[in-house]
Design a protein around this motif. Structure first.
Motif, PDB file in Angstrom:
ATOM      1  N   VAL A  46       0.773  -1.328   0.092  1.00  0.00           N
ATOM      2  CA  VAL A  46      -0.146  -0.106  -0.130  1.00  0.00           C
ATOM      3  C   VAL A  46       0.850   1.335   0.153  1.00  0.00           C
ATOM      4  CG1 VAL A  46      -1.704   1.139   1.344  1.00  0.00           C
ATOM      5  CG2 VAL A  46      -1.837  -1.208   0.999  1.00  0.00           C
ATOM      6  N   ILE A  47       1.977   1.112   0.679  1.00  0.00           N
ATOM      7  CA  ILE A  47       2.898   2.326   1.015  1.00  0.00           C
ATOM      8  C   ILE A  47       3.623   2.622  -0.484  1.00  0.00           C
ATOM      9  CG2 ILE A  47       4.959   3.473   2.050  1.00  0.00           C
ATOM     10  CD1 ILE A  47       4.073   1.921   4.406  1.00  0.00           C
ATOM     11  N   LYS A  48       3.979   1.398  -1.065  1.00  0.00           N
ATOM     12  CA  LYS A  48       4.533   1.700  -2.269  1.00  0.00           C
ATOM     13  C   LYS A  48       3.644   2.202  -3.488  1.00  0.00           C
ATOM     14  CE  LYS A  48       8.104  -2.098  -1.832  1.00  0.00           C
ATOM     15  NZ  LYS A  48       8.393  -3.324  -2.214  1.00  0.00           N
ATOM     16  N   SER A  49       2.418   1.815  -3.459  1.00  0.00           N
ATOM     17  CA  SER A  49       1.390   2.201  -4.203  1.00  0.00           C
ATOM     18  C   SER A  49       1.362   3.665  -4.072  1.00  0.00           C
ATOM     19  CB  SER A  49       0.122   1.552  -4.014  1.00  0.00           C
ATOM     20  OG  SER A  49      -0.864   2.161  -5.065  1.00  0.00           O
ATOM     21  N   GLN A  50       1.164   4.382  -2.840  1.00  0.00           N
ATOM     22  CA  GLN A  50       0.917   5.735  -2.731  1.00  0.00           C
ATOM     23  C   GLN A  50       2.149   6.464  -3.055  1.00  0.00           C
ATOM     24  OE1 GLN A  50       0.328   6.075   1.626  1.00  0.00           O
ATOM     25  NE2 GLN A  50      -1.716   5.244   1.441  1.00  0.00           N
ATOM     26  N   LYS A  51       3.396   5.918  -3.110  1.00  0.00           N
ATOM     27  CA  LYS A  51       4.579   6.569  -3.528  1.00  0.00           C
ATOM     28  C   LYS A  51       4.629   6.697  -4.989  1.00  0.00           C
ATOM     29  CE  LYS A  51       9.493   6.232  -3.914  1.00  0.00           C
ATOM     30  NZ  LYS A  51      10.699   5.356  -3.705  1.00  0.00           N
ATOM     31  N   THR A  52       3.964   5.674  -5.742  1.00  0.00           N
ATOM     32  CA  THR A  52       3.774   5.792  -7.175  1.00  0.00           C
ATOM     33  C   THR A  52       2.996   6.820  -7.757  1.00  0.00           C
ATOM     34  OG1 THR A  52       4.316   3.224  -7.284  1.00  0.00           O
ATOM     35  CG2 THR A  52       3.303   4.306  -9.093  1.00  0.00           C
ATOM     36  N   GLU A  53       1.816   6.913  -6.897  1.00  0.00           N
ATOM     37  CA  GLU A  53       0.957   7.880  -7.286  1.00  0.00           C
ATOM     38  C   GLU A  53       1.272   9.328  -6.946  1.00  0.00           C
ATOM     39  OE1 GLU A  53      -3.212   5.211  -5.983  1.00  0.00           O
ATOM     40  OE2 GLU A  53      -2.726   6.903  -4.804  1.00  0.00           O
ATOM     41  N   LEU A  54       1.974   9.541  -5.921  1.00  0.00           N
ATOM     42  CA  LEU A  54       2.738  10.707  -5.665  1.00  0.00           C
ATOM     43  C   LEU A  54       3.800  11.319  -6.761  1.00  0.00           C
ATOM     44  CD1 LEU A  54       3.043  10.586  -1.841  1.00  0.00           C
ATOM     45  CD2 LEU A  54       1.795  12.225  -3.056  1.00  0.00           C
ATOM     46  N   ASN A  55       4.387  10.077  -7.346  1.00  0.00           N
ATOM     47  CA  ASN A  55       5.544  10.391  -8.247  1.00  0.00           C
ATOM     48  C   ASN A  55       4.780  10.748  -9.541  1.00  0.00           C
ATOM     49  OD1 ASN A  55       7.795   9.959  -6.710  1.00  0.00           O
ATOM     50  ND2 ASN A  55       7.510   7.610  -7.127  1.00  0.00           N
ATOM     51  N   GLN A  56       3.613  10.278  -9.717  1.00  0.00           N
ATOM     52  CA  GLN A  56       2.724  10.653 -11.067  1.00  0.00           C
ATOM     53  C   GLN A  56       2.311  12.159 -10.922  1.00  0.00           C
ATOM     54  OE1 GLN A  56      -0.032   7.704 -11.247  1.00  0.00           O
ATOM     55  NE2 GLN A  56       1.473   5.888 -12.098  1.00  0.00           N
ATOM     56  N   THR A  57       1.826  12.549  -9.659  1.00  0.00           N
ATOM     57  CA  THR A  57       1.265  13.636  -9.584  1.00  0.00           C
ATOM     58  C   THR A  57       2.251  14.734  -9.545  1.00  0.00           C
ATOM     59  OG1 THR A  57      -0.388  12.695  -7.880  1.00  0.00           O
ATOM     60  CG2 THR A  57       0.203  15.069  -7.838  1.00  0.00           C
ATOM     61  N   ILE A  58       3.472  14.507  -8.938  1.00  0.00           N
ATOM     62  CA  ILE A  58       4.612  15.361  -9.392  1.00  0.00           C
ATOM     63  C   ILE A  58       5.082  15.481 -10.481  1.00  0.00           C
ATOM     64  CG2 ILE A  58       6.890  15.719  -8.836  1.00  0.00           C
ATOM     65  CD1 ILE A  58       6.507  14.390  -5.966  1.00  0.00           C
ATOM     66  N   GLU A  59       4.993  14.309 -11.413  1.00  0.00           N
ATOM     67  CA  GLU A  59       5.346  14.623 -12.943  1.00  0.00           C
ATOM     68  C   GLU A  59       4.237  15.495 -13.515  1.00  0.00           C
ATOM     69  OE1 GLU A  59       6.404  11.619 -16.518  1.00  0.00           O
ATOM     70  OE2 GLU A  59       6.029  11.051 -14.603  1.00  0.00           O
ATOM     71  N   GLU A  60       2.845  15.135 -13.283  1.00  0.00           N
ATOM     72  CA  GLU A  60       2.144  15.933 -13.845  1.00  0.00           C
ATOM     73  C   GLU A  60       2.079  17.431 -13.667  1.00  0.00           C
ATOM     74  OE1 GLU A  60      -1.353  12.517 -13.899  1.00  0.00           O
ATOM     75  OE2 GLU A  60      -1.764  14.177 -12.665  1.00  0.00           O
ATOM     76  N   LEU A  61       2.335  17.823 -12.249  1.00  0.00           N
ATOM     77  CA  LEU A  61       2.456  19.061 -11.812  1.00  0.00           C
ATOM     78  C   LEU A  61       3.789  19.880 -12.712  1.00  0.00           C
ATOM     79  CD1 LEU A  61       1.620  18.828  -8.173  1.00  0.00           C
ATOM     80  CD2 LEU A  61       0.296  19.862  -9.712  1.00  0.00           C
ATOM     81  N   GLU A  62       4.873  19.119 -12.577  1.00  0.00           N
ATOM     82  CA  GLU A  62       6.020  19.433 -13.584  1.00  0.00           C
ATOM     83  C   GLU A  62       5.573  19.954 -15.006  1.00  0.00           C
ATOM     84  OE1 GLU A  62       9.650  17.444 -11.003  1.00  0.00           O
ATOM     85  OE2 GLU A  62       8.908  16.771 -13.042  1.00  0.00           O
TER      86      GLU A  62
END
Length: 359
Positions: free
Chosen positions: A245-261
């Motif tokens: 679950v923690i790994k999945s949350q990290k993946t989602e955060l990375n995707q969000t950061i990429e979208e924001l960039e």
């Protein structure tokens, strides 16, 4: 008639001197056994007795002429002329050896006083089988021999048999002597000795029964502990399922950061276009101000997201450390469980052996 009672007990490895060489030690027990001092109130004598299962590996009557000699920090010996052998005891600590030597000296002095009292009271008791004859003891002091090391015990379970002293049978010419009061007392003493041995065996049986009950209680406690450890392992396994679950949350955060960039880059391009048009219209200025505010908000949001990412990475590192600690704890629990299972197996084998010996 009185019976023999144990007055002090300890545990030690038992040895006897090699009768052929008179130098080497022969182990008579595979492991440490109980060695006890017994007092016979009927004959007023003290004895050292040790049983390996149902076999008596020490049966030594203490006499005033005996001497217990410490030959090393954890080993001591004494000679028994009646058994025509030398006994050796290997203890686990110096304290146990010192305590045994202290008790040996104490009961030796008690035996000397009892012998003097009996010799002063009735001379015929001095000739009874319960008394030690000074001529039967070793004339020279005990020569210390090199004690065996515990690593060199070969595990043999054979014990040197105690050779009984020859007993003269009455002839036809001495028939009248056999009916004398002295012989009557002699046979009474022999009967008392037999009853004392019977009481000793009964005591040993009761002690074995008590040990079986204690081992059953320990087995029950070990079973409860094993069940508790199984539950703990199950709980730790449930905790380990939260890691994906923690790994999945990290993946989602990375995707969000990429979208924001990507959004930030698009806004920057849009801002450049607006700068080109700012000189033309006031509307473009207002749009520029609005976009600048949006950009500022986006940067703040980006910083917040970066802080969230750092927090997520920190939590991930902590989660990985917890996972490693969990694995270590799990391995320790499994090792402890294996040890408990091994102890239970040894205990089961000991119970089976005891039941076989008791039957």
């Amino acid at each position: 008639l009185g019976v023999e009672q144990p007055i002090y007990s300890t545990r030690a490895h038992v040895f006897q001197i090699d009768p052929s060489t008179k130098k080497n030690w022969l182990p008579t027990s595979k492991h440490a056994v109980t060695v006890s001092f017994f007092y016979d109130s009927t004959r007023n004598v003290y004895r050292i007795i040790s049983l390996d299962g149902t076999k008596a590996i020490i049966n030594s009557t203490i006499s005033p002429n005996m001497t217990f000699t410490k030959t090393s920090q954890k080993f001591g010996q004494w000679a028994d002329s009646r058994a025509n052998t030398v006994y050796g005891l290997g203890f686990s600590t110096e304290h146990h050896l010192a305590k045994f030597a202290e008790k040996f000296a104490e009961y030796k002095e008690a035996a000397r006083q009892a012998k003097e009292k009996s010799q002063d009271g009735k001379m015929e008791l001095a000739n009874s089988p319960s008394q030690e004859s000074p001529a039967g003891e070793l004339a020279s002091p005990l020569t210390p021999m090199t004690p065996p090391t515990m690593e060199n015990i070969n595990g043999t379970d054979e014990a040197c048999e105690i050779t009984p002293e020859p007993r003269c049978e009455p002839s036809h010419n001495a028939l009248s002597f056999t009916h004398s009061p002295t012989m009557t007392k002699h046979w009474e003493a022999e009967l008392a000795a037999l009853k004392g041995n019977n009481a000793k065996l009964t005591t040993a049986l009761l002690e074995s029964t008590a040990n079986v009950k204690q081992w059953k209680q320990q087995l029950s406690a070990y079973q409860e502990e094993a069940e508790r450890l199984h539950k703990r392992v199950t709980e730790l396994e449930c905790q380990s399922t939260q890691i994906p679950v923690i790994k999945s949350q990290k993946t989602e955060l990375n995707q969000t950061i990429e979208e924001l960039e990507n959004t930030l880059k698009a806004k920057e391009e849009e801002m450049e276009q607006l700068k080109d048009q700012v000189e033309n219209t006031n509307e473009l200025l207002e749009q520029r101000d609005s976009l600048s505010q949006k950009l500022h908000d986006t940067e703040l949001h980006g910083r917040v997201l970066e802080e969230q990412l750092l927090g997520a990475e920190q939590r991930l590192e902590e989660s990985q450390e917890e996972q490693e600690n969990f694995k270590k704890s799990l391995r320790s629990l499994l090792e402890l469980l294996d040890g408990k299972i091994f102890e239970l197996t040894e205990l089961r084998d000991s119970l089976a052996k005891l039941m076989e010996e008791g039957s």
